[in-house]
Scaffold this active site. Sequence first.
Site, short mmCIF file in Angstrom:
data_model
loop_
_atom_site.label_atom_id
_atom_site.label_comp_id
_atom_site.label_asym_id
_atom_site.label_seq_id
_atom_site.Cartn_x
_atom_site.Cartn_y
_atom_site.Cartn_z
N LEU A 82 0.89 -1.16 0.00
CA LEU A 82 0.00 0.00 0.00
C LEU A 82 0.92 1.21 0.00
CD1 LEU A 82 -2.80 -0.80 2.65
CD2 LEU A 82 -3.12 -0.52 0.20
N ASP A 83 0.68 2.18 -0.87
CA ASP A 83 1.58 3.32 -0.89
C ASP A 83 1.38 4.20 0.34
OD1 ASP A 83 -0.53 5.19 -1.41
OD2 ASP A 83 -0.41 4.78 -3.54
N LYS A 84 2.26 5.18 0.51
CA LYS A 84 2.27 6.01 1.73
C LYS A 84 0.92 6.67 1.99
CE LYS A 84 4.51 10.04 3.79
NZ LYS A 84 5.43 11.19 3.56
#
Length: 206
Positions: free
Chosen positions: A69-71
Site C-alpha cells: 500500500l503506498d504512503k
Amino acid sequence: MRDPHHPTLIDRQQVAVDGQIVKSAECVHVAFNKPRGLIVSAADEQGRATVYTALAAAGLPWLGPVGRLDKASEGLLLLSNDTTWAAGITDPATHLDKTYHVQVAGQPDATALAMMQTGINDAGDLLKAKRVTLLRVGEKNAWLEVVLDEGRNRHIRRLLAALGFDVLRLIRVAIGPLTLGELAKGQWRRLSAGEVSALDTRKGKN
C-alpha cells in the site's frame, strides 16, 4: 554433513547446529490496519515512519509485507513469514480480488464508472477495475467501491486521474474473503487458521 547445498528430507532427517535440533519457524499471518503516512518498507532512507515502526512493540518475528500500500493509502495490509502462502496471494495469475473504498473529488457519472471497468491506457499499461460501485455522493465528492483482480503501481490513482478525478482517500477494505472489519487504525491481529486457509491459493493444486 557440512555441505550447505546437501538436500534434506524433512520427514526422515533432522538438522542440528552444535547438537541443537533446528526446528521450522512458526508461520505467522497478521492483518494490520495501516494508517495513512506509513511506508511499507523495512527502512526508509528519508527516515520516514514505516509499518515496522508501528509494529515494533508487538513482539512478532520478522514478517514480510504481502503486497503493498503506498504512503498515502490506508487499510488492510497482510504480513507473514510464510513466503509460499504470501506468494500465492500476490501472484497476478491467481486474480485474487482486492476491494477498496475510494473518496474522489467530484461526482463520477455512469459513463466514468463504465470507463473504469472498460479500461484506460496509461503509459502503455491497461488500467481497469473488475467492478466499480458508487457508494455515496456528497456536494463536492463521492465514495466508490473499487474491486481489482490485478494490481499495477498506483493502479487506482492513475486510473481515476486519467478520467479527471483526484483521489482524496484510498482504503483497502478486503483481500479476497478477508475483510478489514472492526480492526482499528494502527492495530493488528493474527489471522485464524480458517482465514489463512481461505486465502491459500494453493488449495486444490498438486
